[in-house]
Structures are given as structure tokens and as C-alpha cells.
Write a protein that holds these residues in place. Structure first.
Motif, PDB file in Angstrom:
ATOM      1  N   ARG A  39       8.892  -8.854  -5.951  1.00 60.51           N
ATOM      2  CA  ARG A  39       8.380  -8.197  -5.016  1.00 60.51           C
ATOM      3  C   ARG A  39       7.952  -6.845  -6.188  1.00 60.51           C
ATOM      4  N   ALA A  94      12.236  -1.667  -7.686  1.00 55.88           N
ATOM      5  CA  ALA A  94      11.903  -3.011  -7.634  1.00 55.88           C
ATOM      6  C   ALA A  94      13.170  -3.832  -8.240  1.00 55.88           C
ATOM      7  N   LEU A 114       5.153 -12.366  -7.180  1.00 57.14           N
ATOM      8  CA  LEU A 114       5.722 -11.697  -5.432  1.00 57.14           C
ATOM      9  C   LEU A 114       6.807 -12.239  -5.087  1.00 57.14           C
ATOM     10  N   THR A 142       2.318  -6.225  -5.239  1.00 59.89           N
ATOM     11  CA  THR A 142       1.893  -7.036  -4.216  1.00 59.89           C
ATOM     12  C   THR A 142       0.278  -7.469  -4.094  1.00 59.89           C
TER      13      THR A 142
END
Length: 491
Positions: free
Chosen positions: A446, A477, A443, A449
């Protein structure tokens, strides 16, 4: 004892005083004195005693049908055999199970006990062999070399049935636990390292499946010992027996035992071959190997209570230490481990004994019997003990299971289909280095989600195959910890 407390019997070596109350005779007494080896007598293996009586009964019935044995003698022998088969006089089978002579002492022990009890039933005194003789009548048309192997096979069949019952009981208890633990997610391990998730129920179901597989192998092996050599007499030629004796004795023996036995097609081969016992012993070793492995697992999973795996609790059975207060040891799995070690050694004994036969006879079947029946007896007791005194009382530490799952870097494996192996490896390395969780690293970077992560890590997705879509789009990312490290080093 006073003189009146003995009776005098004769054999080829001369006279010997036999205790008057004994049902055995001179041959048994000499063997009892000669073979002070293990301290374990034939009576310790009731299946073998019962099998010997069944063979003697079948022989008497066959010989009487052929007109070779008077009906009154036949009836007395049969009645005595039935009593032995029902459990009487087992204490009179006093020869050591380990003996020289290819089992002759055991055969004569049976002949004498049955003869003397039959004499009583006829109204005579024990030892009055002029009316009924151990060799002439009870052993008519027989030799140790066909009686002993046949009895050994019948006793082995009975022992297999008892072991199968115990294994079935243990399998059912493991299966019940697998259903009880079906909803408890935990971490699987390979090479004692964190692997991938599974349920505790799945883990316990494997123990039930292993037992079921070994039960099938044991049933297959039992078919081999249904073939007997009764009627072979000394070496397989059938000398001293009527041409119809083998067939009629087989029919009687099948009726008496309830086993579908068959006469070997080549009695000379069957009299010297011990291959069936090698096969049976190998299956017992296989069972012992997997039982021991199961117990190793139970000891690991319950290790602790504070510094070990601590995922399950074994029922406390006794204090574990004479010096450490509060210590409780996994004594039931430990005793099953030790039974397994014994079975491994017994299998090697059977192997050497079977190989040691020479020409028309294997003289070492007594040690085969001793090794096999100890394995059967102890494995049967071990299965029942493990089921009733351990597995039934096992409980799960759900909090501990959840904690190890959530903190394990092995969860990264479940993300391979979503973020790719390379990225999952980098996530695992970063989580391990920082002492954080896979969820937190994914998380924070990222890579997925929160909704995607929840979908990927739902329990049903972790413990079974599923259909996956394409990888998450990672083009935008940020670099992972591993990739940043590489870039810094290059710069």
C-alpha cells in the motif's frame, strides 16, 4: 612466348623483353617482378588509377598551354587519360600496391600505360618511344613525389564520397527501423544489468545518430586532403617545372575531377607531410569502432532464441553449424565486426608509416595507400551489407519485450519521485528476493494506490523527462520488507 611476342625496352639497368601486348613497359615489368608482396595490384583500387590518369591529363594540358608540349602529343595523352578515367586499361596497372621507391613504380606504371595507348592513338606501335616518351612527355614537369601524393588525395576524396553514400544508406535504414519500433517499450541496460525503460525505437535511433555524427566528422576530414603538392616536383622546390605550371595544372585538375583542390602554401612541407592521411585514418577508425559496437548490440539483442535476450530477430542468412541442427548465427554483424578489427590495424599501419618519413620525403605512402583504401573499400561494403542483409529484415519480439519489462525490478527507478529512493530500493530488493514484480510489492504494501501506480508507470512517463509533484504521503504506510528485517534483527 615466341620472340615475336615480345618487344625489347631499355632502362638504366639494360634491356628487358616486355610482352608485346602489354601497355606497361620495362619499369613496370621490373617492379612487377621485384614486389611480389601482397598479390594486390594497383588495379584493385580503381579510384587511385582514375586519380593518376586525372593528374597526367592535367599535367599534359598545363604543359601544352605553356608551350612545352606539342599539341598533337597533348591530344594523344589526354585521350589516353580519358580512356583510363572511364575504366579502360585498368588491368594494365599490374604493380603490387605495396612497393619500395615511394610510389615510383606506380607512377611509371601510369606513365607507360598512358604513353603506349597514346602511341596507338597516334598510329604507332607500343614501345615506339621515339614519338612519345613516358618520362619526357607523359611525366613532363612532374615527379613521383608530387604525382603520387596528389593522386592519393584525389582517390581518397572519391573513396570518402562512396563511403558517405553507404553510411547514409545505413543511417536511413536504422532511422526507418527506429520509427517502426517507436511504440515498443523495452528495458534499457547498463553494464549488462537491468536499467530503466526505453523504447526499441529509441535504441535504434541511436545507431542512426552515431552514423550521422561520423558522417560529419568524415566531411570535416575530407577538407584536409583537398590541399595538394602538384608542382612541387622532387622535394617541393619545383625544379624542372615552369613557374606557371602549378597554377595551370591545378586549374585543369579541378575541372577534370570536379573537386575544389588547392595548392599547398609551402610545397616543401606538403611533400613530406602525411598528417592528412593520419587524420582520415583516425576518422575511419572512429567509424569502425561505432559500427562494431552497434553490431555487438545487435548480436546481444538477438541472442537466443530461447536462452538469450531474444528481443529482436535478425534475418536468417545461412545455416549456422555443421553439427548443431537448426542453429542460425548472426553472420552479418560478425563480418562487420571483423572489418572493424581490420580497420583498427590499418590505422596503426598508417600511423607508423606517416611517422617513418625522413627529411624531405615520406617513402612509405604506398603502404598508407594500401591500408587506407582497404579500410575504405571494406567499410563501404560493410555498411551496405549491414543495411541490406541485416537491418532491413530485423523484426521485434513484442511479447518478449513486454515480459522483461513487467518482471524487471528496474521499474522501481520510475517510482523514486513518488515513494523516494529508500523505499524504492526496498521494494526492488523484496521483489527480487521473492521473484515477484514491482507492481505487486507496491500494491501489497500500500505504498501507492493502483491509480497512482498506473499513472507512474504509463509508457510516456517511463521514457522521457516529466514534471513530478510531491512524494506520496508515506506516514501511515506499513514498513517495507527491508525495514521489517532491520527491526527484527535489532530486536
Amino acid at each position: 612466348m615466341s620472340k615475336q611476342e615480345f618487344r625489347v625496352e631499355h632502362d638504366l639497368l639494360g634491356e628487358k623483353a616486355v610482352p608485346r601486348e602489354a601497355y606497361y613497359g620495362v619499369h613496370t615489368l621490373r617492379a612487377k617482378e621485384n614486389f611480389e608482396i601482397s598479390g594486390t595490384t594497383v588495379s584493385a583500387f580503381p579510384n587511385l588509377v582514375i586519380a593518376l590518369a586525372a593528374v597526367k591529363q592535367a599535367a599534359a594540358e598545363a604543359n601544352a598551354d605553356l608551350g612545352l608540349l606539342d599539341k598533337s602529343l597533348r591530344n594523344a595523352i589526354v585521350s589516353a587519360c580519358i580512356e583510363v578515367r572511364e575504366g579502360r586499361l585498368h588491368d594494365q596497372f599490374v604493380v603490387d600496391v605495396i612497393q619500395g621507391g615511394a610510389g615510383t613504380s606506380t607512377n611509371m606504371n601510369a606513365n607507360e600505360v598512358i604513353c603506349n595507348r597514346a602511341l596507338e592513338l597516334m598510329g604507332h606501335e607500343r614501345g615506339e618511344y621515339g614519338y612519345l616518351h613516358p618520362n619526357e612527355h607523359v611525366n613532363l614537369a612532374q615527379s613521383t613525389n608530387d604525382v603520387y601524393p596528389t593522386a592519393l588525395r584525389i582517390a581518397t576524396f572519391f573513396a570518402i564520397e562512396h563511403l558517405l553514400e553507404a553510411m547514409s544508406h545505413l543511417r536511413d535504414v536504422f532511422d526507418q527501423k527506429s520509427r517502426e519500433f517507436a511504440g515498443l517499450l523495452k528495458l534499457g541496460r547498463t553494464q549488462l544489468q537491468d536499467a530503466v525503460p526505453m523504447t526499441l525505437g529509441q535504441e535504434f535511433s541511436t545507431y542512426a545518430v552515431m552514423l550521422e555524427e561520423d558522417m560529419l566528422r568524415l566531411r570535416e576530414a575530407s577538407d584536409l586532403i583537398r590541399e595538394i603538392n602538384l608542382g612541387a616536383t622532387a622535394i617541393g622546390t619545383g625544379i624542372t617545372a615552369h613557374p606557371e605550371y602549378a597554377r595551370r595544372a591545378l586549374e585543369a585538375l579541378n575541372r577534370i575531377t570536379g573537386i575544389e583542390l588547392s595548392t599547398a602554401p609551402n610545397l616543401i612541407e606538403a611533400t613530406q607531410d602525411c598528417g592528412a592521411f593520419v587524420q582520415i585514418s583516425g576518422v575511419l577508425k572512429r567509424i569502425a569502432v561505432k559500427l562494431s559496437k552497434t553490431c555487438n548490440d545487435l548480436r546481444l539483442l538477438s541472442s537466443g532464441p530461447r536462452a538469450g535476450f531474444g528481443e529482436i530477430n535478425l534475418p536468417p542468412m545461412q545455416a549456422g553449424s555443421s553439427i548443431m541442427p537448426g542453429k542460425v548465427n548472426p553472420v552479418i554483424p560478425e563480418v562487420v565486426n571483423q572489418v572493424a578489427f581490420e580497420v583498427f590495424g590499418n590505422d596503426l599501419t598508417v600511423t607508423f608509416a606517416a611517422e617513418g618519413g625522413q627529411l624531405q620525403l615520406n617513402a612509405f605512402e604506398p603502404i598508407i595507400a594500401s591500408a587506407l583504401f582497404r579500410s575504405f573499400k571494406h567499410l563501404t561494403a560493410a555498411c551496405n551489407t549491414l543495411a541490406d542483409k541485416c537491418v532491413k529484415g530485423i523484426t521485434a519480439n513484442a511479447d518478449r519485450l513486454r515480459e522483461t519489462m513487467e518482471r524487471s525490478i528496474a521499474l522501481a527507478t520510475a517510482l523514486n519521485p513518488y515513494i523516494g529512493y529508500k523505499n524504492a530500493t526496498a521494494v526492488a530488493a523484496e521483489a527480487h528476493a521473492e521473484g515477484t514484480t514491482i507492481r505487486e510489492v507496491v500494491l501489497r504494501r500500500r505504498l501507492m494506490t493502483e491509480a497512482q501506480l498506473e499513472e507512474a508507470l504509463q509508457p510516456e512517463a517511463l521514457i522521457a523527462p516529466r514534471v513530478y509533484g510531491s512524494l506520496v504521503n508515506l506516514a501511515d504506510a506499513p514498513a517495507t520488507g527491508e525495514e521489517r528485517g532491520i527491526a527484527t534483527a535489532k530486536s
